[in-house]
Design an enzyme around this catalytic site. Structure first.
Site, PDB file in Angstrom:
ATOM      1  N   HIS A 207     -26.727   2.771 -74.125  1.00 38.09           N
ATOM      2  CA  HIS A 207     -27.749   3.754 -73.774  1.00 38.09           C
ATOM      3  C   HIS A 207     -27.680   4.921 -74.756  1.00 38.09           C
ATOM      4  O   HIS A 207     -26.581   5.401 -75.072  1.00 38.09           O
ATOM      5  CB  HIS A 207     -27.516   4.239 -72.335  1.00 38.09           C
ATOM      6  CG  HIS A 207     -28.580   5.170 -71.859  1.00 38.09           C
ATOM      7  ND1 HIS A 207     -29.802   4.731 -71.407  1.00 38.09           N
ATOM      8  CD2 HIS A 207     -28.611   6.521 -71.803  1.00 38.09           C
ATOM      9  CE1 HIS A 207     -30.552   5.771 -71.084  1.00 38.09           C
ATOM     10  NE2 HIS A 207     -29.860   6.874 -71.306  1.00 38.09           N
TER      11      HIS A 207
ATOM     12  N   GLU B  99     -24.841   4.023 -82.440  1.00 39.09           N
ATOM     13  CA  GLU B  99     -24.899   2.926 -81.461  1.00 39.09           C
ATOM     14  C   GLU B  99     -24.343   1.643 -82.059  1.00 39.09           C
ATOM     15  O   GLU B  99     -23.596   0.902 -81.416  1.00 39.09           O
ATOM     16  CB  GLU B  99     -26.355   2.672 -81.026  1.00 39.09           C
ATOM     17  CG  GLU B  99     -26.936   3.741 -80.135  1.00 39.09           C
ATOM     18  CD  GLU B  99     -28.324   3.345 -79.618  1.00 39.09           C
ATOM     19  OE1 GLU B  99     -28.519   2.183 -79.235  1.00 39.09           O
ATOM     20  OE2 GLU B  99     -29.216   4.216 -79.610  1.00 39.09           O
TER      21      GLU B  99
HETATM   22  C1  GRF Z   1     -31.387   1.436 -78.314  1.00 40.32           C
HETATM   23  O1  GRF Z   1     -31.609   2.801 -78.559  1.00 40.32           O
HETATM   24  C2  GRF Z   1     -30.558   1.255 -77.069  1.00 40.32           C
HETATM   25  O2  GRF Z   1     -29.623   2.263 -76.870  1.00 40.32           O
HETATM   26  C3  GRF Z   1     -31.604   1.309 -75.984  1.00 40.32           C
HETATM   27  O3  GRF Z   1     -32.710   0.641 -76.519  1.00 40.32           O
HETATM   28  C4  GRF Z   1     -32.678   0.723 -77.943  1.00 40.32           C
HETATM   29  C5  GRF Z   1     -32.707  -0.681 -78.446  1.00 40.32           C
HETATM   30  O4  GRF Z   1     -32.802  -0.753 -79.837  1.00 40.32           O
HETATM   31  N1  GRF Z   1     -31.107   0.736 -74.759  1.00 40.32           N
HETATM   32  P1  GRF Z   1     -32.590  -2.133 -80.571  1.00 40.32           P
HETATM   33  O5  GRF Z   1     -33.580  -3.125 -79.954  1.00 40.32           O
HETATM   34  O6  GRF Z   1     -31.159  -2.566 -80.364  1.00 40.32           O
HETATM   35  O7  GRF Z   1     -32.895  -1.877 -82.011  1.00 40.32           O
END
Ligand code: GRF
Length: 204
Positions: free
Chosen positions: A118, A183
């Site tokens: 998240h 992330e």
């Molecule tokens: C990311 O920002 C994640 O944290 C959220 O949705 C987005 C997904 O991005 N849950 P991706 O599809 O992994 O590029």
């Protein structure tokens, strides 16, 4: 942290996506280069047939499945997904931009073995548009969180977090991009941590 996987072989990961799939790619790269040892990405499941992440997964030779909602109740849709995961002996599920709330049945089927990423420092800013929420609240620091999935919205036990500064001139787009970089590193670290914490060896 509880033991989540009970296999004496490489852990089999299933990744659920709905869109771009950049976190899925980051996990696949991390498995490939050994940052997540003793694991394999066994399947990528999307509820959207046109998810860009599907193409990226196929290019990497990963099996992909499209399991759409098709107007069904969440429980029925989730049952089909769970059966597909069971059929492939999936040990750990990583939600990566999967834009649906899991039903109770899904969570029960894989309790303690479902992770989500998240884009905020939970428990701040759960739900949609976390980066926009952070800007609107004027926080100076935000970040990203990997947590276990339970019945609460983005509220399960936290595994790992990374802090990201908010700049004066940030828009939701610039802030999202800065968080996304973190992330990608965080998810791999968190999966590795969960697999290492698991009581049994994966390499036997
Ligand atoms: C990311 O920002 C994640 O944290 C959220 O949705 C987005 C997904 O991005 N849950 P991706 O599809 O992994 O590029």
């Amino acid at each position: 942290m509880s033991s989540v996987v009970n296999t004496a072989r490489p852990a089999r990961l299933g990744i659920l996506i709905s869109g771009r799939g950049s976190n899925m790619v980051a996990l696949a790269d991390s498995v490939e280069d050994g940052r997540i040892p003793n694991a394999e990405i066994a399947v990528v499941v999307s509820d959207q047939a046109n998810a860009a992440g599907l193409v990226k997964a196929r290019k990497r030779g990963i099996e992909t499945l499209v399991i759409e909602r098709r107007g069904r109740r969440p429980e029925e849709h989730d049952r089909e997904i769970v059966e597909a995961l069971w059929a492939r002996n999936i040990d750990l599920i990583c939600l990566a931009g999967y834009m649906r709330i899991l039903s109770r049945g899904f969570i029960d089927a894989y309790r303690g073995c479902i992770l989500n990423i998240h884009p905020s420092l939970l428990p701040s800013f759960p739900g949609l548009d976390a980066q926009k929420q952070a800007l609107e609240h004027g926080v100076k620091l935000t970040g990203c969180t990997v947590h276990f999935v339970d019945e609460t919205l983005d509220g399960g036990p936290i595994i790992s977090q990374r802090v990201v500064p908010v700049h004066e001139e940030d828009t939701a787009e610039t802030l999202s991009a800065r968080i996304l970089i973190e992330e990608h590193k965080l998810y791999a670290e968190a999966v590795d941590k969960v697999l290492r914490t698991s009581k049994k060896s994966f390499s036997a």
